[in-house]
Write a protein that holds these residues in place. Structure first.
Motif, PDB file in Angstrom:
ATOM      1  N   ASP A  16       0.827  -1.214   0.000  1.00  0.00           N
ATOM      2  CA  ASP A  16       0.000   0.000   0.000  1.00  0.00           C
ATOM      3  C   ASP A  16       0.863   1.267   0.000  1.00  0.00           C
ATOM      4  O   ASP A  16       0.593   2.207   0.745  1.00  0.00           O
ATOM      5  N   LEU A  17       1.878   1.286  -0.842  1.00  0.00           N
ATOM      6  CA  LEU A  17       2.755   2.448  -0.918  1.00  0.00           C
ATOM      7  C   LEU A  17       2.042   3.604  -1.611  1.00  0.00           C
ATOM      8  O   LEU A  17       1.560   3.465  -2.733  1.00  0.00           O
ATOM      9  N   ARG A  18       2.001   4.740  -0.925  1.00  0.00           N
ATOM     10  CA  ARG A  18       1.390   5.953  -1.473  1.00  0.00           C
ATOM     11  C   ARG A  18       2.364   7.116  -1.316  1.00  0.00           C
ATOM     12  O   ARG A  18       2.996   7.260  -0.270  1.00  0.00           O
ATOM     13  N   VAL A  19       2.459   7.921  -2.358  1.00  0.00           N
ATOM     14  CA  VAL A  19       3.323   9.096  -2.320  1.00  0.00           C
ATOM     15  C   VAL A  19       2.506  10.304  -2.751  1.00  0.00           C
ATOM     16  O   VAL A  19       1.929  10.318  -3.837  1.00  0.00           O
ATOM     17  N   GLY A  33      -0.983   3.545  -3.875  1.00  0.00           N
ATOM     18  CA  GLY A  33      -1.265   2.306  -3.155  1.00  0.00           C
ATOM     19  C   GLY A  33      -0.833   1.066  -3.905  1.00  0.00           C
ATOM     20  O   GLY A  33      -1.670   0.272  -4.333  1.00  0.00           O
ATOM     21  N   ILE A  34       0.488   0.863  -4.086  1.00  0.00           N
ATOM     22  CA  ILE A  34       0.967  -0.291  -4.840  1.00  0.00           C
ATOM     23  C   ILE A  34       1.541  -1.348  -3.911  1.00  0.00           C
ATOM     24  O   ILE A  34       2.027  -1.045  -2.821  1.00  0.00           O
ATOM     25  N   SER A  55       9.414   5.534 -11.101  1.00  0.00           N
ATOM     26  CA  SER A  55      10.656   6.057 -10.528  1.00  0.00           C
ATOM     27  C   SER A  55      10.416   6.670  -9.147  1.00  0.00           C
ATOM     28  O   SER A  55      11.253   6.534  -8.241  1.00  0.00           O
ATOM     29  N   VAL A  56       9.284   7.339  -8.968  1.00  0.00           N
ATOM     30  CA  VAL A  56       8.950   7.908  -7.660  1.00  0.00           C
ATOM     31  C   VAL A  56       8.836   6.803  -6.617  1.00  0.00           C
ATOM     32  O   VAL A  56       9.343   6.926  -5.489  1.00  0.00           O
ATOM     33  N   ALA A  57       8.202   5.696  -6.993  1.00  0.00           N
ATOM     34  CA  ALA A  57       8.052   4.577  -6.061  1.00  0.00           C
ATOM     35  C   ALA A  57       9.410   4.015  -5.651  1.00  0.00           C
ATOM     36  O   ALA A  57       9.643   3.711  -4.475  1.00  0.00           O
ATOM     37  N   VAL A  71       5.221  10.043   2.244  1.00  0.00           N
ATOM     38  CA  VAL A  71       5.204   8.629   1.885  1.00  0.00           C
ATOM     39  C   VAL A  71       4.524   7.844   2.997  1.00  0.00           C
ATOM     40  O   VAL A  71       4.880   7.975   4.179  1.00  0.00           O
ATOM     41  N   THR A  72       3.545   7.025   2.632  1.00  0.00           N
ATOM     42  CA  THR A  72       2.851   6.172   3.596  1.00  0.00           C
ATOM     43  C   THR A  72       2.809   4.746   3.076  1.00  0.00           C
ATOM     44  O   THR A  72       3.050   4.484   1.905  1.00  0.00           O
TER      45      THR A  72
END
Length: 338
Positions: A16-19, A33-34, A55-57, A71-72
């Motif tokens: 649940d990666l969010r930027v 949310g990946i 790239s941001v991820a 970043v969460t």
């Protein structure tokens, strides 16, 4: 990505990666949310157009985003959540156990410091007991490892004295300086001609296999990852729209965007096909607020449901796809969309 086997825990586990970025115009979501898994010694391809968030991820993994980024989620490396680590510990990991090959080595290198000194500095930062002689020997060894000719002479060259392909090799050498377990290669063949691209990919493929490094290969070109990755995740507008083993994804792509990317890849033998088919339109901007599928404005299968309801990333066969019509073959999906 499909969950890693219990006997082989993930090297990198993202949940649940969010930027989000704070700007004068408001807060905008760049990654939405990946989830990703990478097991030790494997290659994961992360594919998408420019601006898709790939790239941001990956920069979020290394903590390289600017202060206005929030970043969460969870980013676990060997079970440790990187988002909760103090900066001092992140510095030990960054360039040590986790390294990154940036897409533009000409700007990534300091133009007024020799290649050898920059690689040596990377070594010294992680092991200050090394002598000058040891630093030079290890630097020459690294340049030879990435097939740079005459490393003993090239060690004193400046970045502008290297060709584009040699600069990229030197960047790979710097990334490998401290024997990382995880290597992130961000568009490593951008702006290189086809012959040099093939050479760089051969270097990465050989090093990854020889050293057993976990590799995330970030690219906009499906052809680049076709011969290297075990699994591919396709990103669009900050989200993963499809993820599957490489052979399954090419044999039976589930998402219209993935099919469009594959259809736009030229084949040297012609493949018995007609003209290449372009994906019409452009990806949505960060300021656009979409309630449904982000790809709907460009999708040939889009129906009313697509603009009103965002599809979830759901399991389909050996992979996952985020499309309301992903479970049906292309002709059947087209009929359903009418």
């Amino acid at each position: 990505m499909p969950a890693a086997p219990a006997t082989d825990p993930p090297l990198l586990e993202i949940r649940d990666l969010r930027v989000h970025f704070r700007t004068p115009a408001g807060v905008f979501e760049a990654v939405g949310g990946i989830d990703l898994d990478l097991t030790p010694g494997e290659v994961l391809g992360l594919v998408g157009e420019s601006g898709s968030g790939k790239s941001v991820a990956m920069k979020a993994v290394l903590g390289l985003l600017p202060p206005q980024a929030r970043v969460t989620g969870q980013i676990r490396f060997r079970g440790r959540d990187l988002l909760t680590l103090p900066e001092r510990e992140m510095r030990r990991l960054r360039g040590g156990r986790i390294a990154m090959v940036f897409q533009d080595p000409l700007t990534a290198f300091n133009p007024v410091v020799t290649i050898g000194d920059q690689i040596g500095e990377m070594l010294w930062l992680h092991d200050r007991a090394l002598s000058r002689r040891q630093l030079r020997a290890r630097t020459e060894e690294l340049l030879a490892l990435v097939s740079i000719p005459e490393p003993g002479r090239r060690i004193g060259a400046y970045p502008h004295e290297f060709s584009g392909g040699m600069r990229q090799r030197a960047m790979i050498a710097m990334a490998l300086a401290n024997d990382p377990e995880l290597l992130i290669a961000d568009e490593p063949t951008t702006a290189l001609d086809v012959t040099v691209q093939a050479q760089i990919l051969d270097v990465l493929r050989g090093l990854q296999a020889r050293l057993g490094i976990g590799l995330v290969l970030v690219t906009h070109d499906l052809g680049v990852v076709a011969g290297m990755a075990r699994e591919i995740a396709v990103m669009y507008a900050g989200r993963i729209v499809e993820a599957a083993p490489v052979d399954d994804l090419f044999a039976a792509p589930r998402h219209p965007y993935t099919r469009g990317l594959i259809g736009a890849v030229p084949r040297p033998d012609g493949g018995g096909r007609g003209p290449l088919v372009a994906i019409e339109g452009s990806p949505p901007g960060l300021t656009e607020r979409l309630s449904g599928c982000a790809f709907a404005p460009r999708c040939p299968l889009a129906a009313a449901r697509c603009t009103a309801e965002r599809p979830a990333l759901r399991a389909l066969g050996s992979g996952r796809a985020a499309c309301h019509f992903a479970g049906a073959p292309a002709p059947a999906a087209a009929e359903a969309a009418r």
